[in-house]
Write a protein that holds these residues in place. Structure first.
Motif, PDB file in Angstrom:
ATOM      1  N   LEU A  31       0.835  -1.232   0.199  1.00 25.19           N
ATOM      2  CA  LEU A  31       0.101  -0.180   0.074  1.00 25.19           C
ATOM      3  C   LEU A  31       0.824   1.367  -0.031  1.00 25.19           C
ATOM      4  O   LEU A  31       0.612   2.024  -0.744  1.00 25.19           O
ATOM      5  CB  LEU A  31      -0.959  -0.021   1.182  1.00 25.19           C
ATOM      6  N   PHE A  32       1.831   1.264   0.785  1.00 31.79           N
ATOM      7  CA  PHE A  32       2.768   2.474   0.886  1.00 31.79           C
ATOM      8  C   PHE A  32       3.669   2.387  -0.380  1.00 31.79           C
ATOM      9  O   PHE A  32       3.812   3.646  -0.737  1.00 31.79           O
ATOM     10  CB  PHE A  32       3.707   2.295   2.109  1.00 31.79           C
ATOM     11  N   GLN A  34       2.983   1.619  -3.231  1.00 31.44           N
ATOM     12  CA  GLN A  34       2.255   2.393  -4.424  1.00 31.44           C
ATOM     13  C   GLN A  34       2.248   3.605  -4.306  1.00 31.44           C
ATOM     14  O   GLN A  34       2.294   4.453  -5.366  1.00 31.44           O
ATOM     15  CB  GLN A  34       0.618   1.713  -4.167  1.00 31.44           C
ATOM     16  N   ILE A  35       2.033   4.249  -3.326  1.00 36.04           N
ATOM     17  CA  ILE A  35       1.884   5.844  -3.049  1.00 36.04           C
ATOM     18  C   ILE A  35       3.341   6.499  -3.440  1.00 36.04           C
ATOM     19  O   ILE A  35       3.463   7.492  -4.005  1.00 36.04           O
ATOM     20  CB  ILE A  35       1.496   6.197  -1.693  1.00 36.04           C
ATOM     21  N   GLN A  36       4.315   5.724  -2.736  1.00 32.72           N
ATOM     22  CA  GLN A  36       5.599   6.250  -2.828  1.00 32.72           C
ATOM     23  C   GLN A  36       6.454   6.264  -4.277  1.00 32.72           C
ATOM     24  O   GLN A  36       7.217   6.978  -4.517  1.00 32.72           O
ATOM     25  CB  GLN A  36       6.568   5.819  -1.473  1.00 32.72           C
ATOM     26  N   ARG A  39       2.906   6.087  -7.856  1.00 35.11           N
ATOM     27  CA  ARG A  39       2.059   7.079  -8.190  1.00 35.11           C
ATOM     28  C   ARG A  39       2.290   8.098  -9.324  1.00 35.11           C
ATOM     29  O   ARG A  39       1.249   8.624  -9.960  1.00 35.11           O
ATOM     30  CB  ARG A  39       1.310   7.686  -7.022  1.00 35.11           C
TER      31      ARG A  39
ATOM     32  N   ASN B  54      -1.634  11.883   0.201  1.00 37.76           N
ATOM     33  CA  ASN B  54      -2.040  11.690  -1.012  1.00 37.76           C
ATOM     34  C   ASN B  54      -3.668  11.621  -1.105  1.00 37.76           C
ATOM     35  O   ASN B  54      -4.163  12.002  -2.441  1.00 37.76           O
ATOM     36  CB  ASN B  54      -1.478  10.319  -1.569  1.00 37.76           C
ATOM     37  N   TYR B 146      -8.433   2.921  -3.761  1.00 39.98           N
ATOM     38  CA  TYR B 146      -6.933   3.056  -2.800  1.00 39.98           C
ATOM     39  C   TYR B 146      -7.572   3.569  -1.358  1.00 39.98           C
ATOM     40  O   TYR B 146      -6.969   3.096  -0.447  1.00 39.98           O
ATOM     41  CB  TYR B 146      -5.936   3.852  -3.408  1.00 39.98           C
TER      42      TYR B 146
END
Lengths: 105, 277
Positions: A31-32, A34-36, A39, B54, B146
């Motif tokens: 999950l993290f 994906q964001i860092q 994205r 985000n 998400y």
């Protein structure tokens, strides 16, 4: 717990190491990651791997080759007219670059 | 399926209904994003900080979508955000309340209650016949997946031991009544339904929301302070927000978020390059 993140920009590319994330378990790590790491760039896929599962081989261990003369292994050691095929010319050029960067004669 | 209509083609009554629907959608997104950003730099870990920031950006993007639709109806950004009277904002009290200080369970549970609601709201507007309502849904939903996963994963972990579960429970006791304000029908509710602006009534959506939320939270050992059969109006807090009556926290937050605009003596806003594309 630390997780190493490898990013593949497009299908067929190698996954390249792009950083790490801290997360208590695999699910949160993805999950993290994906964001860092996914994205802001086009990302085909991410690999998320527990840092402790990565085995390191250091410079001393990787220096085992190239100490004696093995010129016969190098395509550039032979006189071949590579002009008949582009890929042979490319390969020779690539080889020459590698030799140069290794400091070989 | 019948072809979609444009907002500009609605008659006066439908137009008023669409405005009322859009203000609620936009304001909820805008204000929850504003609140989320308060966790920047102070979330439990760098990773959770980045994830929540985000999510805040996503919600601001969604607010922009609905504000743009209101733009089609003649509103400017100045009217919509920077110079709108705080009493004219139509968001629910769930999104305006300050977070319980230092309590990570609060933004996580609040995010969960809100994201399930947003998901169902998107379903409802996707069932309308107005292009500006239907078209953005797919894009918004891809980000919402998400958000929901993020909230659920955190809740599962926070409820992993007694101390954590108690914190989440107390956040639920405090926040669920405020979440119900998302479903309070406004004066335009029946016009919204009869104009075909949503495929599902507010009441039906609320029941679905409560089913989803209750079954997930109960699976984590939590209790939801409300049964599906209960009259939701009995559990509502004193102010519901969407009718313009807000808690005292809202004017303060509004003041904060418009401070720079006022300080710089602005009278209009300029769009950034690439915005709205």
């Amino acid at each position: 717990m630390r997780w190493e993140v490898f990013r593949q920009a497009k299908r067929g590319d190698y996954h390249k190491h792009c950083g790490d994330v801290h997360a208590p378990d695999r699910e949160m790590a993805t999950l993290f990651a994906q964001i860092q790491h996914g994205r802001r760039m086009t990302t085909e896929s991410l690999w998320v791997v527990p840092s402790e599962e990565v085995t390191e081989i250091d410079a001393d261990d990787t220096a085992f080759g190239g100490r004696t003369d093995k010129a016969y292994r190098w395509a550039t050691a032979y006189n071949v007219d590579a002009s008949f095929a582009q890929e042979v010319a490319d390969s020779e050029e690539e080889q020459a670059e590698v030799e140069q960067s290794r400091g070989d004669d | 399926m019948a072809p979609l209509r444009a907002l500009a083609d609605l008659d006066d009554e439908e137009r008023a209904a669409a405005e009322s629907l859009l203000f609620r959608l936009a304001d909820d997104e805008f204000v929850i994003a504003e609140r989320y950003t308060e966790w920047q730099v102070v979330a439990p870990t760098l990773e959770s900080d980045l994830a929540l920031s985000n999510i805040a950006q996503d919600e601001l993007g969604h607010a922009r979508v609905w504000f743009d639709a209101l733009g089609e109806l003649g509103y400017s950004e100045r009217d919509l955000v920077w110079e709108r009277d705080p009493g004219a904002f139509r968001h629910s009290t769930l999104v305006e309340l300050p977070f319980a200080e230092g309590d990570w369970a609060d933004p996580i549970l609040r995010g969960y209650l809100y994201d399930v609601a947003e998901d169902l709201r998107l379903d409802a507007v996707a069932g309308s016949d107005v292009r500006e309502l239907v078209d953005p849904v797919e894009k918004i939903r891809s980000e919402e997946e998400y958000h929901l996963e993020h909230a659920q994963n955190w809740l599962e972990r926070l409820c992993d031991d007694d101390a954590g579960r108690e914190r989440v429970q107390s956040a639920a006791d405090r926040l669920v009544p405020h979440a119900l304000t998302l479903w309070v029908p406004g004066p335009a509710a029946s016009a919204i339904d009869s104009s075909g602006l949503r495929g599902e009534s507010l009441d039906a959506t609320r029941r679905q929301w409560l089913d989803t939320v209750a079954s997930f939270l109960e699976s984590l050992g939590l209790t939801v302070p409300l049964d599906p059969g209960d009259d939701p109006t009995e559990s509502l807090p004193d102010s519901v927000g969407s009718d313009g009556n807000h808690t005292d926290h809202w004017p303060r937050l509004h003041d904060e978020l418009t401070e720079t605009y006022r300080e710089l003596g602005r009278s209009d806003v300029r769009r950034l390059r690439g915005e709205g594309t």
